[in-house]
Design an enzyme around this catalytic site. Structure first.
Site, PDB file in Angstrom:
ATOM      1  N   PRO A 181       0.852  -1.189   0.000  1.00  9.38           N
ATOM      2  CA  PRO A 181       0.000   0.000   0.000  1.00  9.38           C
ATOM      3  C   PRO A 181       0.889   1.242   0.000  1.00  9.38           C
ATOM      4  O   PRO A 181       1.929   1.262   0.665  1.00  9.38           O
ATOM      5  CB  PRO A 181      -0.781  -0.111   1.307  1.00  9.38           C
ATOM      6  CG  PRO A 181       0.007  -1.025   2.178  1.00  9.38           C
ATOM      7  CD  PRO A 181       0.760  -1.944   1.253  1.00  9.38           C
ATOM      8  N   VAL A 182       0.501   2.238  -0.764  1.00  7.23           N
ATOM      9  CA  VAL A 182       1.318   3.443  -0.905  1.00  7.23           C
ATOM     10  C   VAL A 182       0.993   4.426   0.222  1.00  7.23           C
ATOM     11  O   VAL A 182      -0.163   4.572   0.595  1.00  7.23           O
ATOM     12  CB  VAL A 182       1.027   4.100  -2.279  1.00  7.23           C
ATOM     13  CG1 VAL A 182       1.890   5.327  -2.488  1.00  7.23           C
ATOM     14  CG2 VAL A 182       1.257   3.096  -3.388  1.00  7.23           C
TER      15      VAL A 182
ATOM     16  N   ALA B 274       1.772   4.298   3.418  1.00  3.83           N
ATOM     17  CA  ALA B 274       1.476   3.725   4.738  1.00  3.83           C
ATOM     18  C   ALA B 274       2.662   3.854   5.689  1.00  3.83           C
ATOM     19  O   ALA B 274       2.594   3.430   6.829  1.00  3.83           O
ATOM     20  CB  ALA B 274       1.081   2.261   4.577  1.00  3.83           C
ATOM     21  N   GLY B 275       3.760   4.430   5.207  1.00  2.00           N
ATOM     22  CA  GLY B 275       4.954   4.540   6.052  1.00  2.00           C
ATOM     23  C   GLY B 275       5.884   3.346   5.885  1.00  2.00           C
ATOM     24  O   GLY B 275       6.737   3.095   6.717  1.00  2.00           O
ATOM     25  N   LEU B 276       5.703   2.604   4.792  1.00  2.00           N
ATOM     26  CA  LEU B 276       6.562   1.441   4.553  1.00  2.00           C
ATOM     27  C   LEU B 276       7.720   1.772   3.606  1.00  2.00           C
ATOM     28  O   LEU B 276       8.371   0.876   3.083  1.00  2.00           O
ATOM     29  CB  LEU B 276       5.734   0.277   3.997  1.00  2.00           C
ATOM     30  CG  LEU B 276       4.630  -0.227   4.921  1.00  2.00           C
ATOM     31  CD1 LEU B 276       3.772  -1.275   4.223  1.00  2.00           C
ATOM     32  CD2 LEU B 276       5.210  -0.805   6.205  1.00  2.00           C
TER      33      LEU B 276
ATOM     34  N   ALA C 257      10.777   5.850  -1.226  1.00  2.00           N
ATOM     35  CA  ALA C 257      12.211   5.554  -1.335  1.00  2.00           C
ATOM     36  C   ALA C 257      12.438   4.353  -2.253  1.00  2.00           C
ATOM     37  O   ALA C 257      13.358   4.350  -3.076  1.00  2.00           O
ATOM     38  CB  ALA C 257      12.808   5.282   0.039  1.00  2.00           C
ATOM     39  N   ALA C 258      11.583   3.328  -2.126  1.00  2.00           N
ATOM     40  CA  ALA C 258      11.733   2.138  -2.961  1.00  2.00           C
ATOM     41  C   ALA C 258      11.453   2.468  -4.433  1.00  2.00           C
ATOM     42  O   ALA C 258      12.104   1.923  -5.331  1.00  2.00           O
ATOM     43  CB  ALA C 258      10.819   1.017  -2.473  1.00  2.00           C
TER      44      ALA C 258
ATOM     45  N   ASP D 157      15.083   5.577   4.850  1.00  2.00           N
ATOM     46  CA  ASP D 157      14.321   4.772   3.889  1.00  2.00           C
ATOM     47  C   ASP D 157      15.143   4.426   2.655  1.00  2.00           C
ATOM     48  O   ASP D 157      15.129   3.284   2.193  1.00  2.00           O
ATOM     49  CB  ASP D 157      13.043   5.511   3.467  1.00  2.00           C
ATOM     50  CG  ASP D 157      12.032   5.579   4.593  1.00  2.00           C
ATOM     51  OD1 ASP D 157      12.401   5.247   5.735  1.00  2.00           O
ATOM     52  OD2 ASP D 157      10.881   5.971   4.333  1.00  2.00           O
TER      53      ASP D 157
END
Ligand code: PMV
Length: 330
Positions: free
Chosen positions: A110-111, A113-115, A119-120, A161
């Protein structure tokens, strides 16, 4: 034309968020959900971006070196596009080419969400664009270019990140001004983790600013909390190295309490943290900036029960393996 696929993982912060802004170390880890950037070289200087997985409608057309995205179906410059566009611009300067590219982004996460999705996205785009132009960049180089992308798009950005998504595994990160220390931690055993997501109420920028205000008003209190978070990170690192999961869990609980003391937790985050603990998690905490977002729960046992309890509480949950590879060409 030649096609290249690069991928980069999402991340969670295990320990040390917010205190890392004040020079204390943080522990971050890659997760088994990835972003894929598929690059195809063109014979002109056009950049065509397809990022439907990031909720970007249509195809976006831009030109190398241009700040402004020229065409979208909606006439908007969407945040996800800014990262992709900037990543190509920065890389094109770095490797000295102006070759155009068709680029497609796929996401397993999910975009927002703080994951660490932005950065990825930046890091996988950098790797794919460089590789399709016959440049194999080192992970450290990609991490630094990714950080530059995030800084230019966001104004300010933490190097956490972009470091973890480029390098992967478990990293202890410390940064002061422009220098960042990235120390890999060798974790041998599998660490089973559940992630729960509650809607964001505040942005990272606002949470960081709120904490700064508190520090300015009452440094003698709030800097103590930062110091305690720093101490917790050091102890947690030992627990991680010794694979002492009970101890690791209790340090997660302690870190959460200290984040709550900083004022970055919310009722929903706290509820979720306690739901997970009551259902058998060894430890749980909010992860990232707070104000909503993700909770992580350490679940070497009873994972099904804990996941169901978290779901019943109305959150999106998923399981993840930790310490996956950093950026790579598929
Ligand atoms: O919410 P995230 O995953 O972007 O994490 C923010 C981490 C902070 O420590 C709060 C801010 C920072 O710049 O490191």
């Amino acid at each position: 034309n030649k096609k290249v696929i690069a991928s980069a993982p999402g991340k969670v912060t295990l320990f040390g968020e917010h205190a890392v802004v004040y020079g204390y170390p943080a522990l971050v880890v890659s997760i088994d959900k990835r972003i894929y950037a598929i690059a195809e070289k063109r014979n002109d200087d056009v950049i065509k971006i397809n990022a439907r997985d990031l909720r970007v409608p249509g195809i976006v057309i831009s030109y190398i070196g241009n700040e402004v995205v020229l065409e979208t179906d909606y006439g908007l410059i969407l945040p996800a596009i800014a990262y992709i566009n900037k990543a190509i611009e920065v890389t094109s300067k770095y490797i000295g080419t102006k070759a155009g590219v068709n680029i497609e982004i796929r996401s397993e996460m999910p975009v927002g969400a703080g994951l660490g999705t932005s950065a990825a996205v930046a890091v996988s785009t950098i790797a794919a664009y460089a590789y399709v132009n016959e440049y194999e960049l080192k992970k450290e180089e990609i991490a630094n270019l990714g950080w530059q992308v995030e800084k230019e798009v966001q104004g300010i950005a933490s190097p956490m990140d972009t470091s973890i998504t480029a390098i992967g595994g478990f990293l202890k990160i410390k940064y002061i001004d422009k220098t960042v220390e990235r120390t890999p931690i060798e974790v041998k055993e599998e660490i089973p983790l559940l992630i729960g997501y509650v809607e964001r109420e505040s942005r990272t920028k606002d949470m960081v600013a709120m904490v700064r205000k508190k520090i300015e008003s009452y440094p003698e209190i709030y800097m103590k909390i930062m110091e305690l978070i720093g101490n917790t990170v050091e102890k947690a690192e030992s627990a991680l190295l010794n694979n002492n999961l009970h101890e690791l869990g209790s340090f997660m609980n302690l870190n959460h309490s200290l984040l709550d003391a900083l004022g970055v937790s919310t009722r929903r985050l706290n509820e979720l943290v306690y739901v997970a603990r009551d259902a058998g998690a060894y430890g749980s905490k909010l992860t990232g900036a707070g104000g909503g977002g993700c909770v992580i729960a350490l679940t070497p046992e009873n994972q099904d029960v804990i996941e169901t309890a978290m779901k019943l509480h109305g959150t999106l949950t998923f399981r993840t393996k930790l310490g996956t590879d950093g950026v790579k060409i598929e």
